[in-house]
Design an enzyme around this catalytic site. Structure first.
Site, PDB file in Angstrom:
ATOM      1  N   GLU A 118     111.873  93.063 106.784  1.00 57.92           N
ATOM      2  CA  GLU A 118     112.393  93.763 107.205  1.00 57.92           C
ATOM      3  C   GLU A 118     111.620  94.907 108.060  1.00 57.92           C
ATOM      4  OE1 GLU A 118     115.272  92.791 109.277  1.00 57.92           O
ATOM      5  OE2 GLU A 118     116.254  91.480 107.669  1.00 57.92           O
ATOM      6  N   CYS A 129     114.911 100.704 113.640  1.00 58.58           N
ATOM      7  CA  CYS A 129     114.266  99.906 113.235  1.00 58.58           C
ATOM      8  C   CYS A 129     114.524  99.507 114.937  1.00 58.58           C
ATOM      9  CB  CYS A 129     114.094  99.169 112.654  1.00 58.58           C
ATOM     10  SG  CYS A 129     115.996  99.325 111.420  1.00 58.58           S
TER      11      CYS A 129
END
Ligand code: NAD
Length: 471
Positions: free
Chosen positions: A244, A278
């Site tokens: 990720e 993010c």
């Protein structure tokens, strides 16, 4: 100052007498804790413990796993206030938000797995075959600092639920909540060796973890740069990986959208956790004829976000997590000015009244060129790029025109049109007209944003190998 000079290996707290890493308070810059800069040997001991424990934990019953996760869930609820304050001090997220997100989400996610486990199909029939879903083995978990416990929980909980054993290397910048997790698991019925915590630097203990032959999988959240190193290391012995990584997500505002609502939603999302998210919507794509109005609305929204002490209940924008991150973001703001984009709000100077700590002004640039570095690179700070477009096809091209593909948003008065455009975005999730975050929906990236998915059943499947018995 908290002395956390210890690792948790094979069910024991093991004291560490070597070099330590300072943990800083984001709002003041003061050292608030010390954690081990552990050596490769400690990591090897933790991997050996996880390897030993796998034989029995992989055979554990569903009831055993559920019991441990219930104990973990209760512990996370009980210590929520402490978790929120710890992460607020380390990362800089304002306490009110930290309470809901940094402390709240880990408990919520644990609960989603508790709800799912009793009915999860660990085997199914396909013709004359019994298809079994078996734990992948020893999992190395490596996590970043922006949502430190949340990112750990997204790995550790489904890994344990799947029957895997775990070695966690948390971020050295925000490691304290991982110690709280280890304390909770230490007080639970989890057998020794199933969960291990080793704190230290990426290039030492992290490196050992990603290259060790007894580690079957690495589950990583962090920068694309480190993800790349992990993918290369994993290739050598075909380790499974789940990555990720970064993002540069676009918020596409279509001409018929409620502009004020769309700009407000985008700015709030972009500035969450001072942009250290993010999935942050850091590129706002607006019809060229609405560009100036959108910039004015963004500047007004940003003006309400004056940075302040994250421990105050009323603060909405906190500092960044580290001096290094603050300096990096300021350099990007200077770059934006050099590249010739229009500085609409904010700037590189320290915000007034914030002489200590790692504060940066919330900053908006207008007329940003889609191919510029400012519009292409992940800044990871409170910086919004407003990008004008001429038609829908161009908007989609710009939205898809980075190496990333983690999140996105589409705004339109026409729900079908919004969904049609959302379906063209090459990204792991899209928020349509401000749709709510869903902890049961898959989360992950296209392209350089990642490999694999977390949350819900997709997050559990990452930790399972498939075996078919032909009967
Ligand atoms: P980072 O890559 O610098 O560090 C992440 C972790 O990797 C840390 O624990 C670090 O010690 C470790 N590490 C560093 N070098 C290593 C090496 N050589 N070998 C093994 N481990 C190593 O990232 P960061 O600065 O802590 O976090 C910010 C980044 O994380 C941003 O790019 C952000 O977008 C990304 N992120 C992604 C998600 C997501 O779910 N997609 C979520 C949060 C953050």
């Amino acid at each position: 100052m908290k002395d956390l000079s210890k690792n948790y290996i094979n069910g024991q707290w093991v004291n560490w007498a070597g070099d330590t890493i300072d943990v800083h308070e984001a709002g003041t810059g003061e050292v608030i804790a010390k954690v081990p800069a552990s050596g490769r040997e400690e990591m090897e001991q933790a991997i050996a413990a996880a390897d030993d424990a796998f034989a029995t934990w992989s055979e554990s019953t569903l009831e055993q796993r559920i019991k441990v996760l219930e104990q973990l869930h209760a512990g996370l609820k009980e210590r929520a206030g402490e978790i929120a304050e710890t992460v607020c001090r380390e990362v800089g997220m304002p306490i009110k938000l930290a309470t809901g997100i940094q402390a709240g989400l880990p408990a919520t996610i644990t609960k989603t797995y508790l709800n799912m486990l009793p009915d999860f199909p660990f085997s199914e029939q396909s013709g004359n075959s019994e298809v079994q879903y078996a734990p992948v083995g020893v999992v190395g978990c490596i996590t970043p600092w922006n949502y430190p416990l949340h990112q750990v929980i997204l790995k550790v909980v489904p890994a344990i639920a799947a029957g895997c054993t775990v070695v966690l290397k948390p971020s050295e910048i925000a490691p304290q909540s991982a110690y709280i997790l280890a304390e909770i698991l230490d007080g639970s019925d989890l057998p020794k060796g199933v969960f291990n915590l080793v704190c230290g630097e990426g290039h030492t203990v992290g490196d050992t973890l990603i290259k060790h032959p007894d580690v079957n999988m690495v589950s990583f959240t962090g920068s694309t740069r480190t993800g790349n190193l992990i993918a290369h290391a994993a290739a050598d012995d075909f380790k499974r990986i789940a990555l990720e990584m970064g993002g540069k997500s676009a918020s596409v505002i279509l001409p018929d959208a409620d502009l004020a609502a769309a700009v407000k939603g985008t700015v709030n999302n972009c500035l969450l956790n001072s942009g250290q998210t993010c999935t942050a919507l850091t590129r706002m794509l607006v019809p060229a004829e609405q560009h100036d109005e959108a910039c004015e609305l963004a500047a007004a929204a940003v003006a309400k976000m004056t940075p302040g002490n994250p421990l105050e209940e009323t603060t909405r924008l906190g500092p960044l997590a580290s001096a290094q991150q603050r300096d990096k973001v300021i350099d990007y703001i200077k770059l934006g000015i050099e590249e010739g984009h229009t500085l609409v709000a904010g700037g590189p100077e320290a915000p007034e009244g914030c002489d200590k700590g790692y504060f940066v002004k919330a900053t908006v640039f207008g007329n940003v060129k889609p191919d510029s570095r400012l519009a292409q690179e992940e800044i990871f700070g409170p910086v919004l790029c407003v990008i004008p477009y001429n038609d829908e096809a161009e908007a989609i091209r710009i939205a898809n025109g980075t190496q990333y593909g983690l999140s996105g948003a589409v705004w339109s008065a026409d729900a079908d049109k919004a969904k049609r455009v959302a379906s063209k975005l090459r990204t792991g999730q899209v928020f349509v007209n401000g749709g709510a975050f869903n902890p049961m929906a898959p989360f992950g990236g296209f392209g350089h944003s990642g490999i694999g998915r977390e949350f819900g059943k997709w997050g559990l499947e990452e930790f399972l190998e498939v075996r078919s018995l032909q009967l």
